[in-house]
Design an enzyme around this catalytic site. Structure first.
Site, PDB file in Angstrom:
ATOM      1  N   ASP A   1      75.317  50.158 -24.293  1.00  0.00           N
ATOM      2  CA  ASP A   1      75.295  51.240 -23.313  1.00  0.00           C
ATOM      3  C   ASP A   1      73.859  51.563 -22.916  1.00  0.00           C
ATOM      4  O   ASP A   1      73.042  51.940 -23.757  1.00  0.00           O
ATOM      5  CB  ASP A   1      75.957  52.480 -23.934  1.00  0.00           C
ATOM      6  CG  ASP A   1      76.004  53.670 -22.992  1.00  0.00           C
ATOM      7  OD1 ASP A   1      75.555  53.541 -21.843  1.00  0.00           O
ATOM      8  OD2 ASP A   1      76.497  54.732 -23.410  1.00  0.00           O
TER       9      ASP A   1
ATOM     10  N   ASP B   1      80.599  60.518 -21.299  1.00  0.00           N
ATOM     11  CA  ASP B   1      79.316  60.828 -21.949  1.00  0.00           C
ATOM     12  C   ASP B   1      79.203  62.325 -22.214  1.00  0.00           C
ATOM     13  O   ASP B   1      78.872  63.106 -21.321  1.00  0.00           O
ATOM     14  CB  ASP B   1      78.158  60.384 -21.051  1.00  0.00           C
ATOM     15  CG  ASP B   1      77.972  58.874 -21.057  1.00  0.00           C
ATOM     16  OD1 ASP B   1      77.800  58.317 -22.153  1.00  0.00           O
ATOM     17  OD2 ASP B   1      78.000  58.261 -19.974  1.00  0.00           O
TER      18      ASP B   1
END
Length: 219
Positions: A179, A34
Site C-alpha cells: 500500500d 483507510d
C-alpha cells in the site's frame, strides 16, 4: 494474478456514490478503507470512512478491506465490525507489546473477520514473523502512512521480497498486501517481488476509466 484493493481516500466529496458503483462495475476486488484517527497519523478520516463503509455495505457486495491507522485499535475494531468487513488490518506499531498483538488477532477473528497486520516503512520485517501463522495478511506500507498520493519507497521492494521468501520457506498461506504509491509505473516491480494484493487509490480514482487501470494493475 494479483488482486486490487481500491483506496477510497482520494474520491472527491459529493462523488462517492457514483465512484463506488463505477468501482464495482470495474471489478475492483476490495474497497480499501483507510481509517485514520489524527493521533497515530496526522490526518483524521475516521468518521468519513465509517460513513463511507456503511454506505458501501448497503449498495455493494464487494468485500471491505479495513486498514486501521489508529492508536486505540480495539475501539476502532468495535466501530468497524458493524460494517462486516472481510478483513481488518491494524498496525504492529500501535500495540504496546506482543500480548496486545495476540489479543487483537484473536479478538478480530472471534468477531468473524479475517485479520491483517501492517508494518510502517521503518519497521523491520522480521518483527512480524512470529505472528504470520495466526494472520491472513501482512500489509507492507510502501509509503509513510497518513496521506494519499505519495511516491513509493523503492527500498520496500526488498522488504516484500524478504517477507515472501520467509512465507514460502515456512509454507504459510499469509497473503502480502502492498500500500502506497502504487500506479501503472510502479506496479510491475511490486508484483514481481511477490505481492498478492495491490492497494491503489489516486492511480484509479483520478483516471477517466477505472476499469482500464484496474485491469492493467491485475494483469
Amino acid at each position: 494474478m494479483v488482486e486490487v484493493s481500491t483506496s477510497i481516500l482520494s474520491i472527491k466529496e459529493g462523488e462517492e456514490s457514483e465512484a463506488f458503483l463505477k468501482l464495482e462495475a470495474a471489478k475492483t476486488d476490495y474497497f480499501h478503507i483507510d481509517v485514520m484517527d489524527g493521533k497515530f497519523v496526522e490526518k483524521n478520516t475516521y468518521q468519513k470512512m465509517l460513513e463511507n463503509a456503511s454506505y458501501i455495505k448497503r449498495v455493494s457486495n464487494l468485500p471491505l478491506d479495513v486498514h486501521l491507522m489508529v492508536k486505540d485499535v480495539k475501539a476502532a475494531v468495535n466501530d468497524f465490525l458493524a460494517v462486516e468487513p472481510n478483513i481488518i488490518t491494524f498496525h504492529l506499531e500501535a500495540c504496546k507489546n506482543k500480548e496486545e498483538v495476540y489479543e487483537m488477532i484473536n479478538y478480530i477473528k472471534e468477531n468473524n473477520s479475517r485479520v491483517g497486520i501492517s508494518v510502517k516503512p521503518n519497521t523491520e520485517i522480521e518483527e512480524i514473523y512470529e505472528f504470520l501463522p495466526y494472520i491472513h495478511m501482512c500489509l507492507v506500507m510502501t509509503v509513510e502512512p497518513g496521506k494519499g498520493g505519495q511516491t513509493l519507497l523503492t527500498d520496500m521492494l526488498d522488504k516484500i521480497a524478504t517477507l515472501k521468501k520467509y512465507i514460502e520457506e515456512q509454507k504459510l498461506e499469509t497473503e502480502i498486501e502492498a500500500d502506497g504509491g502504487i500506479n501503472l509505473k510502479t506496479a510491475p516491480e511490486v508484483k514481481k517481488v511477490g505481492t498478492d494484493i495491490l492497494v491503489a487509490g489516486t492511480a484509479i480514482v483520478m483516471a477517466n476509466d477505472f476499469k482500464v487501470i484496474i485491469d492493467e494493475l491485475k494483469s
